[in-house]
Design an enzyme around this catalytic site. Sequence first.
Site, PDB file in Angstrom:
ATOM      1  N   THR A  11       0.871  -1.186   0.000  1.00  0.00           N
ATOM      2  CA  THR A  11       0.000   0.000   0.000  1.00  0.00           C
ATOM      3  C   THR A  11       0.906   1.233   0.000  1.00  0.00           C
ATOM      4  O   THR A  11       2.066   1.149   0.406  1.00  0.00           O
ATOM      5  CB  THR A  11      -0.898   0.045   1.245  1.00  0.00           C
ATOM      6  OG1 THR A  11      -0.043   0.107   2.391  1.00  0.00           O
ATOM      7  CG2 THR A  11      -1.767  -1.191   1.351  1.00  0.00           C
ATOM      8  N   GLU A  42      -5.909  -4.080  -0.104  1.00  0.00           N
ATOM      9  CA  GLU A  42      -6.231  -5.206   0.786  1.00  0.00           C
ATOM     10  C   GLU A  42      -7.449  -6.000   0.307  1.00  0.00           C
ATOM     11  O   GLU A  42      -7.728  -7.067   0.828  1.00  0.00           O
ATOM     12  CB  GLU A  42      -6.511  -4.692   2.210  1.00  0.00           C
ATOM     13  CG  GLU A  42      -5.282  -4.184   2.957  1.00  0.00           C
ATOM     14  CD  GLU A  42      -4.993  -2.712   2.694  1.00  0.00           C
ATOM     15  OE1 GLU A  42      -5.453  -2.176   1.660  1.00  0.00           O
ATOM     16  OE2 GLU A  42      -4.297  -2.090   3.520  1.00  0.00           O
ATOM     17  N   LYS A  51     -14.029  17.174  11.619  1.00  0.00           N
ATOM     18  CA  LYS A  51     -14.847  17.128  12.839  1.00  0.00           C
ATOM     19  C   LYS A  51     -15.112  18.547  13.299  1.00  0.00           C
ATOM     20  O   LYS A  51     -14.232  19.220  13.804  1.00  0.00           O
ATOM     21  CB  LYS A  51     -14.132  16.324  13.921  1.00  0.00           C
ATOM     22  CG  LYS A  51     -13.673  14.975  13.417  1.00  0.00           C
ATOM     23  CD  LYS A  51     -14.085  13.806  14.278  1.00  0.00           C
ATOM     24  CE  LYS A  51     -13.731  12.495  13.594  1.00  0.00           C
ATOM     25  NZ  LYS A  51     -12.336  12.356  13.137  1.00  0.00           N
TER      26      LYS A  51
HETATM   27  P1  ADP Z   1      -3.713   4.005  -1.036  1.00  0.00           P
HETATM   28  O1  ADP Z   1      -4.573   5.014  -1.780  1.00  0.00           O
HETATM   29  O2  ADP Z   1      -3.566   4.322   0.416  1.00  0.00           O
HETATM   30  O3  ADP Z   1      -2.516   3.596  -1.757  1.00  0.00           O
HETATM   31  P2  ADP Z   1      -5.421   2.024  -2.029  1.00  0.00           P
HETATM   32  O4  ADP Z   1      -4.989   2.306  -3.400  1.00  0.00           O
HETATM   33  O5  ADP Z   1      -5.588   0.632  -1.602  1.00  0.00           O
HETATM   34  O6  ADP Z   1      -4.526   2.660  -0.978  1.00  0.00           O
HETATM   35  O7  ADP Z   1      -6.736   2.877  -1.856  1.00  0.00           O
HETATM   36  C1  ADP Z   1      -7.810   2.492  -1.072  1.00  0.00           C
HETATM   37  C2  ADP Z   1      -8.615   3.669  -0.627  1.00  0.00           C
HETATM   38  O8  ADP Z   1      -8.990   4.506  -1.719  1.00  0.00           O
HETATM   39  C3  ADP Z   1      -9.912   3.260  -0.006  1.00  0.00           C
HETATM   40  O9  ADP Z   1      -9.744   2.889   1.329  1.00  0.00           O
HETATM   41  C4  ADP Z   1     -10.746   4.515  -0.155  1.00  0.00           C
HETATM   42  O10 ADP Z   1     -10.491   5.424   0.877  1.00  0.00           O
HETATM   43  C5  ADP Z   1     -10.258   5.092  -1.446  1.00  0.00           C
HETATM   44  N1  ADP Z   1     -11.202   4.746  -2.513  1.00  0.00           N
HETATM   45  C6  ADP Z   1     -11.104   3.757  -3.416  1.00  0.00           C
HETATM   46  N2  ADP Z   1     -12.156   3.758  -4.261  1.00  0.00           N
HETATM   47  C7  ADP Z   1     -12.943   4.791  -3.873  1.00  0.00           C
HETATM   48  C8  ADP Z   1     -14.195   5.320  -4.332  1.00  0.00           C
HETATM   49  N3  ADP Z   1     -14.825   4.820  -5.384  1.00  0.00           N
HETATM   50  N4  ADP Z   1     -14.707   6.369  -3.664  1.00  0.00           N
HETATM   51  C9  ADP Z   1     -14.082   6.905  -2.600  1.00  0.00           C
HETATM   52  N5  ADP Z   1     -12.900   6.458  -2.130  1.00  0.00           N
HETATM   53  C10 ADP Z   1     -12.343   5.415  -2.749  1.00  0.00           C
END
Ligand code: ADP
Length: 547
Positions: free
Chosen positions: A184, A330, A438
């Site tokens: 990640t 994940e 918040k």
């Molecule tokens: P990172 O961005 O931390 O590298 P990931 O690529 O696994 O990790 O991204 C996952 C995160 O991206 C999700 O937990 C969520 O917050 C965000 N995300 C993914 N798809 C969407 C979506 N369609 N709408 C809003 N947020 C999203």
Amino acid sequence: MFGLMMDTPLLISSIARHADRRFGDQEIVSFTIDNPRHRYTYRDAFARARKLANALAQAGLKEGDRVATLAWNDYRHFELYYGVSGSGLVCHTINPRLFADQLVFIINDAADKFLFLDPVFVPVVEAILPRLDSAPSFVILTDDEHMPETSFDAVSYEAFIADASEEFEWPEIDEKSASALCYTSGTTGNPKGVLYSHRSTVLHSLGVSLPDVFDLCATEVVMPIVPMFHVNAWGIPYATALTGSKLVFPGPKMGDPAVLQALIEEEGVTTSAGVPTVWQGLLAYLDATGKRIDSVKSFIGGGSAVPYSLMQAYEERYGVNLVHAWGMSETSPLGTMFHTSPALEKAPAEVQVAARASQGAPPFGVELRIVDEDGTELPHDDDAVGALQIRGPWIASGYFGGGGEGSFHDGWFDTGDVAAISPLGYMRIADRSKDLIKSGGEWISSIELENIAVGHPGVKQAAVIAMPDEKWQERPLLVIVREDAGDATSAPVTATELLGYFDGKVASWWIPDAVAFVDAIPLTATGKISKLDLRKQLGAGDLTVER
Ligand code: ADP
């Protein structure tokens, strides 16, 4: 009593064997640095993947060893997906846009034995090489003729596989064996390794192929604009081989709308997947040039929230159904995707719009729940907002090498997102828990405010972050990149105009207090808005705030 059916393991090599037999003539087209239209078939690809498997075995690699890639989406990367995982090794895809510290951490943590890289990433490797615990063997994804100068020992990919045999018996390993590793981005702390298995990958491929998900079959033409170095390009290179769809790889041109439009038109692309910034860039290009994408039926958008106004623009101007999906490293990554249902079609118009704008519903294989701070499950009434938890056969149960224990409890994975679920089962992400604002003890969804802001014609990009506030602890700040003024007569949008635009669209106390206009919004290594960097800019006084 057990059933009396064969215990055939679900292996990535079983996808390769099926595609080879059944869809051998189907095409894979790639845009590469030295060839804007490399073209061959699945049969060619798997023959070369078997050569690669032999070459890796001859190099002495053993089951479970990690083989890293630092590469764009193209046919050689596809061969690595199958040649490495199929032979029982772990394909560790690395995001080349990560910072040097993260790359060093990741390569050391994974203890990669080999690193296959595109020629353009030679300087990236040269910069980190002195800091690696032990140097992997380097293979550059090109032929001898195009080998770049390197300060380290390396061979070309074509030379590496040249003498290896095409005959290779894919081993019958345990389906629970590790197949691929992806870290990640590590926006908080060090990156964490997600270790996929053959079983999880095959089940995920079946899941994404379904009609209500990516809707794949042998007559589809699929272009993944999501990188193969990030969550296996959303599983597309496996699902397309499983269903026999034609594959179109944009190589290093994922951010170039002119190339994307040309590939779509010339190769007859019917569906494609990408993050909203890709779709925004392509839309602007199409609008400006008058070019068309008539072969496309649907685009899949996810990775961050897809604004509803963007879905409408594609539908109205290009007849493209831009469908919203949600997931993360994940979750392999498919967690939810929008699809309609008889109940939704009968629902009032505003419920239908809300469902389309939502992140969608889970397919078979994925279960979702939302819980409050005590872990008590909350109702699916579209109102209650809680921590989003997920479980299923393609959801991580832990991280490579440990860590993140707090996210795994009672067989559920806590996503770090906060969401509501509607009575019809559609999930709406309110925010990442760390991005929620918040205000006076009540929360405000930054995503919802961003979606409204980008609906204003004067706005190109919007991000909402928390601004410290004496009375309310935090208040929303709108960070805006203005749309380039098309003609000199339209004045750039002002702060007052923008803040007024929220009137009647959200509760009055949700309306941002201020606007900061910027030239560009910082992005993370995966192309998402980096709120961490924006918060730092705000803290350092680098943002000019207008009220
Ligand atoms: P990172 O961005 O931390 O590298 P990931 O690529 O696994 O990790 O991204 C996952 C995160 O991206 C999700 O937990 C969520 O917050 C965000 N995300 C993914 N798809 C969407 C979506 N369609 N709408 C809003 N947020 C999203």
